[in-house]
Design an enzyme around this catalytic site. Structure first.
Site, PDB file in Angstrom:
ATOM      1  N   LYS A  31      10.849   3.111   2.297  1.00 25.73           N
ATOM      2  CA  LYS A  31      10.756   4.548   2.031  1.00 25.73           C
ATOM      3  C   LYS A  31      11.484   4.909   0.741  1.00 25.73           C
ATOM      4  O   LYS A  31      12.484   4.291   0.393  1.00 25.73           O
ATOM      5  CB  LYS A  31      11.384   5.342   3.193  1.00 25.73           C
ATOM      6  CG  LYS A  31      10.749   5.068   4.543  1.00 25.73           C
ATOM      7  CD  LYS A  31       9.494   5.855   4.773  1.00 25.73           C
ATOM      8  CE  LYS A  31       9.778   7.273   5.169  1.00 25.73           C
ATOM      9  NZ  LYS A  31       9.820   7.504   6.597  1.00 25.73           N
ATOM     10  N   CYS A  70      10.507  48.655  -0.544  1.00 21.34           N
ATOM     11  CA  CYS A  70       9.611  47.746  -1.258  1.00 21.34           C
ATOM     12  C   CYS A  70       9.989  47.732  -2.748  1.00 21.34           C
ATOM     13  O   CYS A  70      10.059  48.793  -3.366  1.00 21.34           O
ATOM     14  CB  CYS A  70       8.164  48.213  -1.082  1.00 21.34           C
ATOM     15  SG  CYS A  70       6.997  47.295  -2.101  1.00 21.34           S
ATOM     16  N   GLU A  99       0.854  -1.206   0.000  1.00 22.65           N
ATOM     17  CA  GLU A  99       0.000   0.000   0.000  1.00 22.65           C
ATOM     18  C   GLU A  99       0.881   1.244   0.000  1.00 22.65           C
ATOM     19  O   GLU A  99       1.842   1.302   0.755  1.00 22.65           O
ATOM     20  CB  GLU A  99      -0.843   0.048   1.294  1.00 22.65           C
ATOM     21  CG  GLU A  99      -1.732  -1.152   1.507  1.00 22.65           C
ATOM     22  CD  GLU A  99      -2.209  -1.256   2.964  1.00 22.65           C
ATOM     23  OE1 GLU A  99      -1.911  -0.362   3.776  1.00 22.65           O
ATOM     24  OE2 GLU A  99      -2.868  -2.246   3.280  1.00 22.65           O
ATOM     25  N   CYS A 114       0.680  50.965  -2.233  1.00 23.13           N
ATOM     26  CA  CYS A 114       1.563  49.976  -2.866  1.00 23.13           C
ATOM     27  C   CYS A 114       0.716  49.071  -3.764  1.00 23.13           C
ATOM     28  O   CYS A 114      -0.149  48.349  -3.276  1.00 23.13           O
ATOM     29  CB  CYS A 114       2.256  49.141  -1.791  1.00 23.13           C
ATOM     30  SG  CYS A 114       3.195  47.767  -2.469  1.00 23.13           S
ATOM     31  N   CYS A 139       6.546  46.215   3.775  1.00 15.23           N
ATOM     32  CA  CYS A 139       6.435  47.487   3.066  1.00 15.23           C
ATOM     33  C   CYS A 139       5.497  48.397   3.853  1.00 15.23           C
ATOM     34  O   CYS A 139       4.444  47.961   4.322  1.00 15.23           O
ATOM     35  CB  CYS A 139       5.862  47.218   1.681  1.00 15.23           C
ATOM     36  SG  CYS A 139       5.207  48.673   0.868  1.00 15.23           S
ATOM     37  N   ASP A 189       1.358  10.284   3.325  1.00 17.12           N
ATOM     38  CA  ASP A 189       1.963  11.217   4.257  1.00 17.12           C
ATOM     39  C   ASP A 189       0.876  12.123   4.843  1.00 17.12           C
ATOM     40  O   ASP A 189       0.611  13.212   4.336  1.00 17.12           O
ATOM     41  CB  ASP A 189       3.014  12.047   3.510  1.00 17.12           C
ATOM     42  CG  ASP A 189       4.146  12.436   4.427  1.00 17.12           C
ATOM     43  OD1 ASP A 189       4.116  12.040   5.601  1.00 17.12           O
ATOM     44  OD2 ASP A 189       5.054  13.132   3.958  1.00 17.12           O
ATOM     45  N   TYR A 193      -6.753   1.649   6.287  1.00 13.22           N
ATOM     46  CA  TYR A 193      -5.752   0.627   5.956  1.00 13.22           C
ATOM     47  C   TYR A 193      -5.394  -0.359   7.055  1.00 13.22           C
ATOM     48  O   TYR A 193      -4.579  -1.241   6.837  1.00 13.22           O
ATOM     49  CB  TYR A 193      -4.479   1.282   5.441  1.00 13.22           C
ATOM     50  CG  TYR A 193      -3.857   2.303   6.381  1.00 13.22           C
ATOM     51  CD1 TYR A 193      -3.446   1.962   7.659  1.00 13.22           C
ATOM     52  CD2 TYR A 193      -3.684   3.626   5.967  1.00 13.22           C
ATOM     53  CE1 TYR A 193      -2.890   2.888   8.517  1.00 13.22           C
ATOM     54  CE2 TYR A 193      -3.122   4.566   6.818  1.00 13.22           C
ATOM     55  CZ  TYR A 193      -2.733   4.187   8.091  1.00 13.22           C
ATOM     56  OH  TYR A 193      -2.190   5.109   8.939  1.00 13.22           O
ATOM     57  N   LYS A 225       2.422   4.513   1.119  1.00 14.48           N
ATOM     58  CA  LYS A 225       2.481   5.073   2.478  1.00 14.48           C
ATOM     59  C   LYS A 225       2.121   6.549   2.399  1.00 14.48           C
ATOM     60  O   LYS A 225       2.909   7.379   1.952  1.00 14.48           O
ATOM     61  CB  LYS A 225       3.872   4.882   3.069  1.00 14.48           C
ATOM     62  CG  LYS A 225       3.952   5.294   4.531  1.00 14.48           C
ATOM     63  CD  LYS A 225       5.270   4.846   5.135  1.00 14.48           C
ATOM     64  CE  LYS A 225       5.344   5.107   6.622  1.00 14.48           C
ATOM     65  NZ  LYS A 225       5.254   6.507   6.990  1.00 14.48           N
ATOM     66  N   CYS A 229       6.739  49.380  -4.776  1.00 12.07           N
ATOM     67  CA  CYS A 229       6.327  50.785  -4.714  1.00 12.07           C
ATOM     68  C   CYS A 229       7.428  51.713  -4.208  1.00 12.07           C
ATOM     69  O   CYS A 229       7.265  52.928  -4.225  1.00 12.07           O
ATOM     70  CB  CYS A 229       5.079  50.938  -3.843  1.00 12.07           C
ATOM     71  SG  CYS A 229       5.420  50.740  -2.086  1.00 12.07           S
TER      72      CYS A 229
HETATM   73  S1  IVH Z   1      -0.019   0.528   8.816  1.00 14.31           S
HETATM   74  C1  IVH Z   1       0.832  -1.382  12.812  1.00 14.31           C
HETATM   75  N1  IVH Z   1      -0.445   1.440   6.393  1.00 14.31           N
HETATM   76  O1  IVH Z   1       2.791   5.433   8.579  1.00 14.31           O
HETATM   77  C2  IVH Z   1       0.849  -0.719  11.488  1.00 14.31           C
HETATM   78  N2  IVH Z   1       0.520   2.921   7.996  1.00 14.31           N
HETATM   79  O2  IVH Z   1       5.339   4.966   9.937  1.00 14.31           O
HETATM   80  C3  IVH Z   1       0.180   0.583  11.482  1.00 14.31           C
HETATM   81  N3  IVH Z   1       0.894   5.184   7.161  1.00 14.31           N
HETATM   82  O3  IVH Z   1       1.597   5.757  11.853  1.00 14.31           O
HETATM   83  C4  IVH Z   1       0.376   1.392  10.284  1.00 14.31           C
HETATM   84  N4  IVH Z   1       0.121   4.852   5.130  1.00 14.31           N
HETATM   85  O4  IVH Z   1       0.434   7.092   9.998  1.00 14.31           O
HETATM   86  C5  IVH Z   1       0.026   1.717   7.622  1.00 14.31           C
HETATM   87  N5  IVH Z   1      -0.924   2.120   4.229  1.00 14.31           N
HETATM   88  C6  IVH Z   1      -0.461   2.405   5.449  1.00 14.31           C
HETATM   89  C7  IVH Z   1       0.023   3.676   5.805  1.00 14.31           C
HETATM   90  C8  IVH Z   1       0.512   3.901   7.090  1.00 14.31           C
HETATM   91  C9  IVH Z   1       0.636   5.728   5.966  1.00 14.31           C
HETATM   92  C10 IVH Z   1       1.509   5.905   8.302  1.00 14.31           C
HETATM   93  C11 IVH Z   1       0.737   5.784   9.599  1.00 14.31           C
HETATM   94  C12 IVH Z   1       1.717   5.197  10.575  1.00 14.31           C
HETATM   95  C13 IVH Z   1       3.021   5.530   9.952  1.00 14.31           C
HETATM   96  C14 IVH Z   1       4.098   4.560  10.390  1.00 14.31           C
END
Ligand code: IVH
Length: 667
Positions: free
Chosen positions: A305, A396, A112, A420, A414, A116, A218, A114, A399
């Site tokens: 990552k 500025c 999945e 301005c 400014c 942010d 998730y 990840k 102006c």
């Molecule tokens: S699973 C026990 N799945 O990443 C596992 N986390 O670094 C719980 N995150 O705190 C997390 N996408 O905020 C999981 N598809 C995903 C995710 C995900 C983002 C974040 C989440 C977690 C952090 C861990």
């Protein structure tokens, strides 16, 4: 007890607590308890905004400051993930887990993206959403139920769901919405994750409601009965229950992970939201439970990552932009360079001190990074180009007025005010923007164009533009149709709610949040203006009253006073009074909406409860009826709608899906 009676009871308790605390200086309940009941009231008001005028106790001057959100202990802790950064580390991680289990088979993973954002745990009891909590320190988070109710998450689960279940996911904001949010306000979030967190963690949930947040589900927390045998099946179940599950999630074989990682890496820049890697989870839930946890992370998952996206290029120039409050902001113009699939030509330099700290000079080769941040940052100078140290302008650039820094400010401003042009244009853009007067068609380009044509000197001039309709129609890129459309859009905004009006003025530090506090406190335009004019005098009762509004404080009070002390601002207000009608705070929502005065019918199954849908529509000025007739303006059609939907079609009445209704209603 009805919801309304419950609210009344809570408000009475808040009122009593306020009195005990302030008038008798003898608090009867703890801060935590006080916060908890306030949150409870806010949660009800988020669903029933039409009852807000009952809630004086919440906005009362000198109400106890809410120290934050109620704390919630997670039944199952919310964990983090171990990170790996390369194919080798990934293989090493999973080799170790096979050794741990004595497992000889091949893994099957669910991969999945990840996201942010910030993680959230949703608790359903009796198949109804009862609580939403942030991760916090993993053991204890904050109760953000009222805020989460403003997102599109299922309020209720179907019959086959367990009686008790915690569902976890990530709340996020898209890159586009993040950019739009930053463009609309002075407060700048560094990246979509901060914007999502800042928008969700609002004590006033109606602010969250205005921000576009989504949730990808998730993971599972505690559950009274197991839902699935594999994680993949669990995700399918969540989808069926109405959760958004990331569509890029995929079942991958052990030897398919690397290809998946590369594939997502290639798509990353084009995705509408930020991701910083891919999470690989063992699909078989029995294997997951055998693997268990180590420290604060599961053994059955890891986050692979992406490397931070870095690049080096030449800094060609340092440009100074002037914002609507006169702030001089530097930005670096770069020799265009590709960073992780995105062509970068500008990077932020934050402010004067940052340039000095990094000793960045024009002509230097600099290293930059896009790490979660949409706008790249300059990390350091790799090689000086021999140019002189950058001297931040003290005038500025637009102006020529003096630009000064006061002691408490990192920003140089400014002093030209409305003489301005940069400030005038920026203020006009803000005035017409979405959270303010919301005039369709009056974007950046158009405002600049009409300013240059000499038609716009101050905000009130926007309303005189229809007088130039013929001239506008004759301009290049315009025509009679688009000119008439613009006139109509302007005419449609001659009535405005007090909070939007205050926000539209673009007073320093008066964003949507503070505008709302002021509108609620003063109630009417006349009361607000009188209060502000009196507050110009330092030490006056009016100034003290303003500074003591919870959430405003003395510093913001002095910004407001400074605005009202300027004669040209008073002239602009007088001119605006001739053009627009400012509605009292309470009736504003009902006039600004597309449903004001409309007759509506709801039919079929909706994801929100029918009384909630009705209350939301009524709060926006609609009249909700049971049956469809020629008088009906809109029919909101849920699932399995029957005869009413058919009748609407026969009569040619406009039908809306629930999603369209939500979009138009703005929640
Ligand atoms: S699973 C026990 N799945 O990443 C596992 N986390 O670094 C719980 N995150 O705190 C997390 N996408 O905020 C999981 N598809 C995903 C995710 C995900 C983002 C974040 C989440 C977690 C952090 C861990």
């Amino acid at each position: 007890m009805s919801e309304k009676a419950k609210l009344q009871e809570i408000l009475a308790r808040i009122e009593a607590a306020n009195a005990a605390y302030h008038e008798r200086d003898a608090p009867e309940i703890s801060d935590a308890e006080y916060d908890a009941i306030r949150r409870e009231a806010e949660a009800i008001l988020a669903v029933h905004p039409e009852w807000r005028d009952m809630a004086g106790a919440l906005a009362e001057v000198g109400a106890r400051p809410a120290s934050g959100f109620k704390k919630v202990r997670h039944r199952t802790p919310m964990l983090s993930l171990e990170n790996v950064f390369s194919g080798e580390e990934f293989e090493e991680f999973w080799r170790g887990k096979k050794r741990f289990l004595g497992y000889g088979g091949a893994w099957e993973f669910v991969a999945e993206p990840k996201i942010d954002g910030l993680s959230i745990s949703l608790t359903y009891e009796g198949r109804r959403l009862v609580r939403a909590a942030t991760r916090g320190d993993g053991a204890e988070g904050e109760d953000v139920t009222a805020n989460i109710l403003t997102l599109d998450v299922p309020r209720a689960l179907p019959e086959d769901a367990p009686d008790f279940i915690e569902i976890r996911g990530e709340v996020y904001m898209t890159k586009a919405d993040f950019m739009a949010l930053n463009a609309s306000q002075e407060r700048q979030f560094a990246n979509p994750r901060n914007a999502a967190a800042g928008s969700l963690r609002q004590l006033d949930a109606s602010i969250t409601a205005k921000r576009k947040l989504s949730l990808f589900a998730y993971a599972q927390g505690e559950t009274s009965t197991p839902v699935a045998e594999t994680h993949w099946e669990y995700l399918a179940t969540l989808r069926r229950w109405g959760f958004l599950v990331n569509p890029l999630s995929k079942l991958v074989a052990e030897d398919g992970a690397e290809a998946f990682q590369d594939g997502i890496g290639t798509q990353r820049a084009a995705l509408p939201y930020d991701i910083d890697g891919v999470v690989y989870k063992v699909n078989d839930l029995r294997l997951q439970s055998r693997l268990g946890f180590v420290g604060r992370a599961p053994r059955w998952a890891c986050a692979w990552k992406f490397p931070a996206e870095k690049a080096s290029t030449v800094l060609e120039d340092i440009e100074i932009q002037v914002g609507r409050t006169g702030a001089l902001t530097p930005r670096a113009r770069l020799k265009p360079v590709n960073v992780g699939g995105v062509l970068v030509t500008y990077a932020t330099l934050h402010n004067e001190d940052e340039i000095a700290r990094k000793n960045v000079r024009i002509g230097d080769v600099v290293e930059l990074q896009r790490a979660g941040d949409v706008i790249p940052q300059i990390l350091r100078v790799l090689k000086h180009g021999g140019g002189p140290a950058f001297k931040f302008p003290d005038h500025c650039p637009v102006c020529g007025s003096l630009a000064v820094r006061t002691d408490d400010d990192v920003v140089r401003r400014c002093t030209g005010g409305l003489s301005c042009p940069a400030q005038v244009v920026e203020r006009l853009i803000h005035f017409c923007s979405r959270g303010a007067f919301d005039i369709e068609g009056m974007g950046e380009k158009t405002v600049q164009e009409f300013y240059e044509a000499g038609w716009l000197h101050n905000a009130a001039d926007v309303f005189t533009l229809p007088g130039h309709e013929a001239e506008i129609a004759a301009r290049e890129g315009w025509g009679p149709v688009s000119a008439a459309k613009l006139s109509a859009a302007i005419a449609a905004r001659r009535e405005i709610g007090l909070e939007r009006f205050i926000y539209a003025l673009g007073i320093r530090r008066i964003g949507e949040n503070n505008a709302k506090l002021l509108a609620r406190h003063y109630g009417s335009y006349a009361a607000w203006k009188a209060g502000m004019e009196a507050a110009v005098v330092i030490g006056s009762d009016a100034r003290l009253e303003l500074g003591s509004i919870s959430g405003i404080g003395p510093a913001i009070a002095s910004d407001l006073a400074a605005f009202f002390a300027e004669a040209h601002n008073l002239q602009t207000l007088a001119a605006l009074e001739r053009e627009v009608r400012v509605l009292d705070a309470a009736s504003a929502a009902a006039v600004d909406s597309p449903f004001a005065g409309k007759v509506m019918v709801f039919t079929g199954t909706l994801s929100m409860a029918r009384p909630e849908a009705k209350a939301r529509a009524e709060a926006l000025g609609a009249k909700v009826t049971e049956s469809v007739s020629k008088k009906t303006d809109f029919v909101v059609v849920g699932e399995d709608a029957g005869s009413k939907a058919k009748k609407a079609a026969e009569l040619g009445i406009r039908t809306l899906t629930e999603e369209e209704f939500r979009e138009m209603a703005g929640f």
